[in-house]
Design a protein around this motif. Structure first.
Motif, mmCIF file in Angstrom:
data_model
loop_
_atom_site.group_PDB
_atom_site.id
_atom_site.type_symbol
_atom_site.label_atom_id
_atom_site.label_comp_id
_atom_site.label_asym_id
_atom_site.label_seq_id
_atom_site.Cartn_x
_atom_site.Cartn_y
_atom_site.Cartn_z
ATOM 1 N N ILE A 368 0.834 -1.210 0.000
ATOM 2 C CA ILE A 368 0.000 0.000 0.000
ATOM 3 C C ILE A 368 0.869 1.261 0.000
ATOM 4 O O ILE A 368 0.625 2.192 -0.767
ATOM 5 N N SER A 369 1.939 1.279 0.814
ATOM 6 C CA SER A 369 2.824 2.458 0.804
ATOM 7 C C SER A 369 3.448 2.645 -0.563
ATOM 8 O O SER A 369 3.512 3.757 -1.074
ATOM 9 N N ALA A 370 3.910 1.550 -1.158
ATOM 10 C CA ALA A 370 4.583 1.667 -2.461
ATOM 11 C C ALA A 370 3.635 2.265 -3.491
ATOM 12 O O ALA A 370 4.045 3.054 -4.342
ATOM 13 N N PHE A 371 2.365 1.923 -3.401
ATOM 14 C CA PHE A 371 1.382 2.468 -4.339
ATOM 15 C C PHE A 371 1.225 3.980 -4.130
ATOM 16 O O PHE A 371 1.368 4.775 -5.068
ATOM 17 N N TYR A 372 0.976 4.405 -2.886
ATOM 18 C CA TYR A 372 0.765 5.837 -2.641
ATOM 19 C C TYR A 372 2.046 6.642 -2.865
ATOM 20 O O TYR A 372 1.985 7.823 -3.204
ATOM 21 N N GLU A 373 3.197 6.006 -2.679
ATOM 22 C CA GLU A 373 4.457 6.732 -2.903
ATOM 23 C C GLU A 373 4.688 7.081 -4.367
ATOM 24 O O GLU A 373 5.573 7.867 -4.692
#
Ligand SMILES: Nc1ncnc2c1ncn2[C@@H]1O[C@H](COP(=O)(O)OP(=O)(O)O)[C@@H](O)[C@H]1O
Ligand SMILES: [Mg+2]
Length: 584
Positions: A368-373
């Motif tokens: 999820i972090s990688a997506f929003y980043e």
């Protein structure tokens, strides 16, 4: 072509042997017969065999079927013609697919994402002899209301010299536009398209900047109380039916951005059909033409295979990054990210990985972090800036935010717009709850906010936010001790908070005028609202106080929906001012 043989099938997971080598995340095809090849992605490699997730229904696959490995990572084709198109998670253009195969989509049917026969007017912006590298522009074609830049493919890292550049004229996407050569004499031929692996962020820019400019959505509660930044991130969690999709669709229509990419990971098949039917009919408030002209939709329903659902958000964010590269402001909306997370959970289950909380994979947070980043405001090579803002809805079961997807999302986004059942049941729309929502951007953007707003803006908002908390507190007390047991002062505070909520936070998404509130008007409205909030009222009794505020709310609400420059709107404004001065 490297090949292998199917040795096991478990739902969408197929295990295959391979020769020589296999690459993690490489695309492979399972060959059922001459006419039917099913696309799959390698997701785990063992010593002598590998696991693949198939993007299609897997019935009829047999042990012994042959597998062809493509040597390529799961990629999208980037080029002009994506706007106005609806793709599935694997970038099949759905309308063209339907034209070819009828409305019951055929398994194993893939078509090239962009129209190969369409003619574009290309204009070069470089000359032979110049040196360029990946991500730099060689020219542009006109796509709708934008100039669509044609780039040196992003994967060319080294500086190259232009040996040939096409003259201004009509070309198709696969026509050669330039020949480049690097120092060692290796030549590259460039056309309007390039492919890019969806799971790798496009980073051909100078640097990432701190998002410091507001992205206006036209929703007062968002822009004024919980602002979103260009290049920032936000999430909209809420229980089923609270209005997440409505908020996202209003934002996609009204937000002051150039391009909107929608990743519709539908809750039900019917919902996606609604998106497909409704979107083309939505008029772009800025151009008066169809909103689709600056929109690209990637859609999946929960009835499509998990792997295709998982791929769709990556396809969407890659397309968003590509348009950012042109110096445009792009908004990516994913609805709902919970369906995406469920796809991850299903796949992880099939792989028999050690499950984390609620059986989601232990790496959920990092995915999820990688997506929003992948959001961000960036400075490009030509010194212009571009941005990708990412907003995702989350639909936690029962509306309980203490669950892994909501919690993981909360820890990475910059603004949290939480919808509550209480507000949607009371039809207080948008049901964004001011008592639980927050934005980290208010301070970060202060300098830019103050350019168009009063110097005390940030402090004023904090005070009004406090009023809402105080109003709720008094309301809760009043539920216990009754109106008689409530002090007059408290009662007035409660009415002021109710007034702020009713006329400012609530907004009718279906009203032609009220659905979009410009920044200028928000500032003006807040100025008037604040005067009422700051005024020391003296009323004879509570009935009089209530009657006054109810009348005020009625007048204000009409002012919100009358066309801005109309005679009626002006009269209502006069009336509101008179109420403030105590004349009425
Ligand atoms: N801003 C709004 N104004 C008026 N009605 C709304 C609004 N938001 C939601 N609704 C009502 O709630 C229904 C469900 O909204 P929806 O966005 O589909 O919920 P969710 O996506 O959270 O499940 C809508 O069909 C509409 O009737
Ligand atoms: Mg929805």
């Amino acid at each position: 072509m490297r090949s292998g043989k199917v040795i096991a099938i478990n739902g969408n997971m197929v295990t295959s042997t391979f020769e020589e080598k296999v690459i993690q995340n490489e695309v492979a095809y399972i060959v059922l017969n001459e006419n039917l090849r099913l696309k799959a992605e390698v997701i785990r490699i063992h010593n002598e065999f590998c696991d693949m997730q198939v993007f299609e229904e897997t019935n009829q696959i047999k042990v012994g079927d042959s597998v062809e490995f493509s040597n390529e990572l799961l990629s999208v084709v980037l080029g002009p013609g994506m706007l106005g198109t609806v793709f599935d998670g694997l970038q099949n253009p759905l309308y063209r697919l339907a034209e070819e195969t009828g409305f019951f989509l055929q398994r194993g049917k893939y078509i090239f994402p962009l129209d190969p026969d369409r003619v574009w007017k290309f204009a070069p912006s470089v000359n032979t002899g110049e040196t360029l590298k990946g991500g730099m522009e060689i020219g542009f074609v006109n796509e709708g209301i934008f100039d669509h830049k044609i780039f040196v493919p992003f994967n060319i890292k080294e500086k190259c010299k232009i040996l040939h550049i096409a003259a201004k004229g009509d070309y198709k996407i696969k026509d050669r536009l330039a020949i480049l050569s690097n120092d060692s004499g290796k030549e590259y031929e460039i056309n309007m398209t390039q492919t890019w692996p969806v799971k790798i962020p496009i980073k051909t820019y100078k640097e990432k900047l701190l998002p410091d400019t507001p992205l206006m959505t036209g929703y007062r509660i968002i822009d004024t109380f919980f602002p979103i930044a260009r290049g920032g991130t936000f999430c909209i969690p809420g229980p089923f039916g609270a209005g997440k999709t409505v908020v996202q669709q209003t934002i996609s229509r009204n937000a002051l951005v150039d391009i909107v990419v929608v990743a519709a990971c539908g809750e039900r098949a019917g919902e996606v059909v609604e998106v497909l039917r409704e979107f083309p009919e939505i008029k772009d408030p800025r151009t008066g033409r169809s909103l689709m002209e600056r929109t690209c939709i990637i859609c999946n329903t929960s009835s499509m295979p998990v792997a295709a659902r998982e791929a769709s958000v990556y396809t969407a964010v890659t397309i968003a990054e590509y348009y950012r590269q042109m110096g445009l402001n792009v908004l990516l909306l994913a609805d709902s990210t919970s369906r995406w997370a469920q796809a991850l959970r299903e796949m992880s289950g099939r792989l028999e990985e050690i499950p984390g909380e609620e059986a989601f994979p232990a790496y959920l947070q990092s995915v999820i972090s990688a997506f929003y980043e992948r959001s961000g405001l960036v400075e490009l090579y030509d010194k212009k800036t571009g941005s990708v803002t990412i907003g995702g809805t989350v639909s936690p079961a029962g509306g309980n935010f203490e669950e892994p997807v909501t919690m993981s999302t909360l820890s990475v986004v910059g603004a949290f717009l939480g919808l509550s059942r209480q507000r949607s049941d009371a039809r207080k729309y948008p049901a964004i709850d001011p008592l639980i929502s927050w934005s980290k951007y208010q301070e970060q953007m202060e300098e830019n906010l103050l350019k168009t707003r009063s110097r005390t803006w940030v402090k004023d908002i904090l005070k009004l936010h406090d009023l809402l908390f105080r109003g709720e507190e008094i309301y809760q007390q009043m539920m216990v001790v009754g109106e008689e047991g409530t002090a007059m002062n408290d009662f007035i505070i409660y009415l002021k908070s109710y007034f702020l909520d009713s006329v400012f936070l609530q907004q009718d998404a279906y009203d032609d005028v009220d659905s979009f509130c410009s920044e200028e008007r928000q500032v003006k409205m807040l100025y008037v609202v604040k005067k009422f909030v700051d005024k020391d009222f003296t009323f004879k009794n509570k009935d009089e106080a209530r009657a006054f505020f109810m009348k005020l709310i009625g007048t204000f609400s009409r002012w919100n929906t009358e066309p801005r420059e109309s005679e009626e709107a002006r009269e209502l404004e006069v009336e509101i001012n008179k109420m403030l001065e105590g004349v009425l």
